[in-house]
Design a protein around this motif. Structure first.
Motif, PDB file in Angstrom:
ATOM      1  N   ILE A  47       0.872  -1.176   0.000  1.00  0.00           N
ATOM      2  CA  ILE A  47       0.000   0.000   0.000  1.00  0.00           C
ATOM      3  C   ILE A  47       0.906   1.222   0.000  1.00  0.00           C
ATOM      4  CG2 ILE A  47      -1.835   1.259   1.153  1.00  0.00           C
ATOM      5  CD1 ILE A  47      -2.571  -1.288   2.617  1.00  0.00           C
ATOM      6  N   VAL A 158     -11.318   3.390  10.637  1.00  0.00           N
ATOM      7  CA  VAL A 158      -9.998   3.952  10.339  1.00  0.00           C
ATOM      8  C   VAL A 158     -10.130   5.457  10.500  1.00  0.00           C
ATOM      9  CG1 VAL A 158      -8.202   4.294   8.614  1.00  0.00           C
ATOM     10  CG2 VAL A 158      -9.429   2.123   8.698  1.00  0.00           C
ATOM     11  N   TYR A 184     -11.267  -6.158   5.020  1.00  0.00           N
ATOM     12  CA  TYR A 184     -10.701  -4.947   5.614  1.00  0.00           C
ATOM     13  C   TYR A 184     -11.444  -3.718   5.118  1.00  0.00           C
ATOM     14  CZ  TYR A 184      -8.345  -4.533   1.065  1.00  0.00           C
ATOM     15  OH  TYR A 184      -8.081  -4.442  -0.277  1.00  0.00           O
ATOM     16  N   GLN A 186     -10.193   0.483   4.387  1.00  0.00           N
ATOM     17  CA  GLN A 186      -9.033   1.357   4.342  1.00  0.00           C
ATOM     18  C   GLN A 186      -9.467   2.737   3.870  1.00  0.00           C
ATOM     19  OE1 GLN A 186      -6.086  -0.451   1.822  1.00  0.00           O
ATOM     20  NE2 GLN A 186      -6.979   0.292  -0.068  1.00  0.00           N
ATOM     21  N   PHE A 193      -2.296   7.786   2.809  1.00  0.00           N
ATOM     22  CA  PHE A 193      -2.843   6.561   3.391  1.00  0.00           C
ATOM     23  C   PHE A 193      -3.105   6.764   4.872  1.00  0.00           C
ATOM     24  CE2 PHE A 193      -1.872   2.211   5.213  1.00  0.00           C
ATOM     25  CZ  PHE A 193      -3.102   1.669   4.864  1.00  0.00           C
ATOM     26  N   GLY A 195      -4.831   4.372   6.821  1.00  0.00           N
ATOM     27  CA  GLY A 195      -4.725   3.105   7.531  1.00  0.00           C
ATOM     28  C   GLY A 195      -5.664   2.065   6.965  1.00  0.00           C
ATOM     29  N   ARG A 196      -5.456   0.854   7.418  1.00  0.00           N
ATOM     30  CA  ARG A 196      -6.294  -0.282   7.038  1.00  0.00           C
ATOM     31  C   ARG A 196      -6.634  -1.063   8.296  1.00  0.00           C
ATOM     32  NH1 ARG A 196      -4.733  -4.840   2.521  1.00  0.00           N
ATOM     33  NH2 ARG A 196      -5.117  -3.070   1.104  1.00  0.00           N
ATOM     34  N   THR A 197      -7.889  -1.454   8.442  1.00  0.00           N
ATOM     35  CA  THR A 197      -8.348  -2.247   9.578  1.00  0.00           C
ATOM     36  C   THR A 197      -8.937  -3.554   9.064  1.00  0.00           C
ATOM     37  OG1 THR A 197      -8.846  -0.290  10.926  1.00  0.00           O
ATOM     38  CG2 THR A 197      -9.937  -2.342  11.540  1.00  0.00           C
ATOM     39  N   TYR A 198      -8.418  -4.671   9.576  1.00  0.00           N
ATOM     40  CA  TYR A 198      -8.880  -5.990   9.160  1.00  0.00           C
ATOM     41  C   TYR A 198     -10.004  -6.470  10.068  1.00  0.00           C
ATOM     42  CZ  TYR A 198      -4.957  -6.622   5.947  1.00  0.00           C
ATOM     43  OH  TYR A 198      -4.077  -6.502   4.910  1.00  0.00           O
ATOM     44  N   SER A 262       3.286   0.153   3.893  1.00  0.00           N
ATOM     45  CA  SER A 262       2.499  -0.967   4.417  1.00  0.00           C
ATOM     46  C   SER A 262       2.596  -2.172   3.489  1.00  0.00           C
ATOM     47  CB  SER A 262       1.040  -0.546   4.569  1.00  0.00           C
ATOM     48  OG  SER A 262       0.922   0.579   5.406  1.00  0.00           O
ATOM     49  N   THR A 264       0.897  -5.943   3.023  1.00  0.00           N
ATOM     50  CA  THR A 264      -0.302  -6.660   3.452  1.00  0.00           C
ATOM     51  C   THR A 264      -0.349  -8.053   2.848  1.00  0.00           C
ATOM     52  OG1 THR A 264      -1.713  -5.937   1.622  1.00  0.00           O
ATOM     53  CG2 THR A 264      -1.516  -4.453   3.507  1.00  0.00           C
TER      54      THR A 264
END
Length: 281
Positions: A47, A158, A184, A186, A193, A195-198, A262, A264
């Motif tokens: 990312i 996020v 996720y 994002q 960017f 952020g990304r949350t899974y 990032s 992933t």
């Protein structure tokens, strides 16, 4: 990111489940330096810390241009003032009729251009659909989904921190909800960017409210949510993830210090190599 492991052929790798970060730290002062980063492995992607996203390159299902007036397919009481779709922070909002059962079955990409003017309140809806929201808060921009799965399911978000100078200026957001295996959300703000949350295999709970897609005020918190104060310029929505996975990225870096990239995984993946090149003209 696991400890280092050795394959039968003697090569080394690490297992990645979720997200990790490659940190580039330089004491040299760089000016318009081009950074190229690539990863090798199975199921890993990058990312970029900054994207140059062109919304005109996507075939959007819905594309509302608020600079030309209040779109005919929306209802509500937002109004045009000085060439802007204006929301007064008191009672103005818009909604898309007959959309209560839309925007929740598939992946989702939402692009927004807006000018916030209220730095004192949280939960000001830019656009949302009860079980997902893009909010302007007093110290961040937030993309959130949930509840997930059922009435007791979690919410996920996020957040992109902002300061006083963020307000009274035009900004862009790209928010993505990508369910399925290792799902996720994002968020990118002004190309940065956030952020990304899974959330693994969780999915938006479809029975969590029957509200239409709305702009400017969310019924999510009912009377506790303030109305948005500011202007909307453009909102675009499509039922897919508009950002493809990338194993190689390029971006421009100025200054010194740290930048974070990032890395992933699509599930439990194999990371074999990270390569970074910096070119200063």
């Amino acid at each position: 990111l696991s400890e280092r492991k050795v394959a039968p052929d003697g090569s080394t790798f690490r297992e990645l489940n979720g997200i990790t970060y490659a940190i580039f730290n330089t004491s040299a002062v760089l000016r318009d330096a081009e950074i190229t980063i690539s990863v090798k492995g199975e199921g890993v992607s990058l990312i970029p810390p900054v994207i140059d996203f062109d919304p005109s390159a996507t075939n959007w299902t819905y594309a509302w241009d608020f600079t030309k007036g209040i779109p005919n397919n929306l209802i509500g009481n937002a109004f045009m003032f000085d060439g802007e779709a204006t929301f007064n922070g008191k009672d103005t909002r818009l909604e898309l009729p007959n959309s209560a059962d839309m925007f929740e079955d598939w992946p989702l990409s939402v692009y927004a251009e807006w000018t916030p003017k209220n730095s004192e309140n949280d939960s000001q809806q830019i656009v949302g659909h009860f079980n997902w929201e893009l909010w302007q808060n007093k110290d961040n921009v937030e993309f959130r989904v949930g509840r997930m799965n059922d009435a007791k399911g979690p919410t996920h978000s996020v957040k992109y921190p902002v300061e006083a100078g963020f307000f009274d200026n035009k900004h862009t957001a790209l928010a993505i909800y990508n369910p399925y295996k290792n799902g996720y959300i994002q968020l990118f703000i002004d190309g940065d960017f956030a952020g990304r949350t899974y959330f693994n295999t969780d999915r938006i709970w479809k029975d969590y409210g029957k509200e239409n897609l709305s702009f400017g005020w969310t019924p999510h918190n009912y009377s506790n949510s303030p109305h948005f104060r500011g202007a909307l310029h453009s909102i675009k929505i499509v039922s897919k993830n508009v950002l493809a996975n990338q194993s190689k990225i390029n971006f421009i870096f100025d200054g010194d210090g740290e930048t974070s990239i990032s890395i992933t995984s699509s599930a439990t993946s194999t990371l074999r190599q990270i390569e970074l090149n910096v070119f200063q003209k």
